[in-house]
Design an enzyme around this catalytic site. Structure first.
Site, PDB file in Angstrom:
ATOM      1  N   ASP A  44       0.837  -1.206   0.000  1.00 50.00           N
ATOM      2  CA  ASP A  44       0.000   0.000   0.000  1.00 50.00           C
ATOM      3  C   ASP A  44       0.872   1.256   0.000  1.00 50.00           C
ATOM      4  OD1 ASP A  44       0.828  -0.122   2.621  1.00 50.00           O
ATOM      5  OD2 ASP A  44      -1.170   0.079   3.513  1.00 50.00           O
ATOM      6  N   SER A  45       2.207   1.078   0.006  1.00 48.13           N
ATOM      7  CA  SER A  45       3.135   2.185  -0.272  1.00 48.13           C
ATOM      8  C   SER A  45       2.826   2.771  -1.646  1.00 48.13           C
ATOM      9  CB  SER A  45       4.588   1.694  -0.210  1.00 48.13           C
ATOM     10  OG  SER A  45       4.748   0.518  -0.984  1.00 48.13           O
ATOM     11  N   ASP A  83      -1.409  -6.217  -0.537  1.00 41.49           N
ATOM     12  CA  ASP A  83      -1.378  -5.590   0.787  1.00 41.49           C
ATOM     13  C   ASP A  83      -2.780  -5.077   1.135  1.00 41.49           C
ATOM     14  OD1 ASP A  83      -0.036  -4.796   3.036  1.00 41.49           O
ATOM     15  OD2 ASP A  83       1.031  -3.131   2.081  1.00 41.49           O
ATOM     16  N   LYS A 113      -1.050  -9.561   2.660  1.00 42.14           N
ATOM     17  CA  LYS A 113      -0.299  -9.104   3.832  1.00 42.14           C
ATOM     18  C   LYS A 113      -1.195  -8.160   4.619  1.00 42.14           C
ATOM     19  CE  LYS A 113       3.040  -5.803   3.674  1.00 42.14           C
ATOM     20  NZ  LYS A 113       2.469  -4.809   4.601  1.00 42.14           N
ATOM     21  N   GLU A 115      -1.286  -5.748   8.562  1.00 45.59           N
ATOM     22  CA  GLU A 115      -0.487  -5.210   9.669  1.00 45.59           C
ATOM     23  C   GLU A 115      -1.110  -5.564  11.023  1.00 45.59           C
ATOM     24  OE1 GLU A 115       0.051  -0.980   9.072  1.00 45.59           O
ATOM     25  OE2 GLU A 115       0.890  -1.261   7.064  1.00 45.59           O
ATOM     26  N   GLU A 182       9.346  -4.080  10.293  1.00 43.41           N
ATOM     27  CA  GLU A 182       9.697  -2.766   9.725  1.00 43.41           C
ATOM     28  C   GLU A 182      10.215  -1.817  10.796  1.00 43.41           C
ATOM     29  OE1 GLU A 182       6.836  -1.072   7.021  1.00 43.41           O
ATOM     30  OE2 GLU A 182       7.890   0.853   6.967  1.00 43.41           O
TER      31      GLU A 182
HETATM   32  O1  KIV Z   1       3.489  -1.106   1.575  1.00 44.72           O
HETATM   33  C1  KIV Z   1       4.634  -1.561   1.526  1.00 44.72           C
HETATM   34  O2  KIV Z   1       5.382  -1.379   0.558  1.00 44.72           O
HETATM   35  C2  KIV Z   1       5.094  -2.353   2.656  1.00 44.72           C
HETATM   36  C3  KIV Z   1       6.539  -2.726   2.724  1.00 44.72           C
HETATM   37  C4  KIV Z   1       7.336  -1.542   3.058  1.00 44.72           C
HETATM   38  C5  KIV Z   1       6.790  -3.843   3.630  1.00 44.72           C
HETATM   39  O3  KIV Z   1       4.319  -2.679   3.508  1.00 44.72           O
END
Ligand code: KIV
Length: 275
Positions: A44-45, A83, A113, A115, A182
């Site tokens: 989600d970056s 994510d 993924k 959190e 992280e």
């Molecule tokens: O969103 C993302 O790119 C991430 C990574 C930094 C692990 O969660």
């Protein structure tokens, strides 16, 4: 065949380092896959490095699914991990399961993924029971920056360090196949890595993790709004792109692009007959 969660778990047992990298579009994903990176995260970056948001919090399911589909189309071998965005797995377990399933069923990802530790462990368990591989994410979890008060290293106090270890154990018990750590102190990440059976994938967590993940825009020097301490720039893509775009701009203004080489011819007698 794509990389499986068993292969990733075996890599930890064999002491083989695991590489993970983000990608958000077809062309980039293709290069990452061709290089042989086994884990591709549609993080989600995306919200920050592609969509221009100030944090990952505004990212939606629609945006994540759209980009995950493009990455799946660009890869043949890598496991693609979608994510889960902010608040798509927090309210109810049913929500979490349905949204996780959308990444697999609609976008074609092989894993998701999310959190959090103890607080999401039950949801992780239920998602895994549905047959969906889950990667955990602990430490500086960016969807909680408002709670943390900014992008601050996590785990320097005994309480937070202990909680990180307990969260990692809860995720392991719930059935994750790997955990991202992280921005946590390197010695703590190394200890967690020793104490749990599933691979840890570090970002700003030192060399003692089983693997490493980076945001592709960071390692390519493409995103320059800020450069995280934990990254290493293997290229200066921003500068390369800026120089090329400026040259194109100059050529068009000067009338030196396009030339005959980039143009198409036709039978000129047709032109003469036009009324
Ligand atoms: O969103 C993302 O790119 C991430 C990574 C930094 C692990 O969660």
């Amino acid at each position: 065949m794509r990389v499986s969660i068993n292969e990733i778990k075996e890599m930890k047992q064999k002491g083989e380092k695991i590489t993970m990298l983000t990608a958000y579009d077809y062309s980039t994903a293709k290069i990452v896959d061709e290089v042989g990176i086994p884990l591709v995260l549609v993080g989600d970056s995306l919200g920050m490095v592609v969509l221009g948001y100030e944090s990952t919090i505004p990212v939606t399911m629609a945006e994540m699914l759209h980009h995950t589909k493009t990455v799946v189309r660009g890869t043949k071998h890598a496991m693609v991990i979608g994510d889960m965005p902010f608040m798509t797995y927090h309210v109810t377990t049913e929500d979490a399961m349905r949204n996780a399933a959308r990444f697999i069923q609609e976008a074609g990802a092989q894993a998701i993924k999310l959190e959090g530790g103890v607080t999401v462990a039950e949801k992780v368990k239920r998602i895994v029971e549905c047959g969906i591989p889950v990667m955990g994410h602990l430490g500086l979890t960016p969807q909680s920056i408002l709670q943390f008060g900014g992008y601050k290293i996590q785990g320097r106090t005994p309480e937070v360090a202990q909680k990180l270890l307990e969260d990692a154990r809860a995720l392991e018990q719930a059935g994750v196949f790997a955990i991202v750590l992280e921005t946590v102190p390197a010695p703590l990440a190394a200890l967690v890595t020793q104490k749990i059976s599933v691979p840890t994938i570090g970002i700003g967590a030192g060399p003692g993790c089983d693997g490493q993940v980076q945001v592709i825009h960071d390692i390519l020097g493409w995103f320059t709004d800020f450069v995280p301490k934990h990254t290493k720039q293997y290229a200066k893509l921003h500068d390369v792109m800026s120089t090329a775009i400026a040259e194109y701009y100059k050529d068009v203004k000067a009338g030196s692009f396009p030339t005959e080489k980039q143009s198409f011819t036709m039978d000129e007698s047709i032109l003469a007959r036009l009324k």
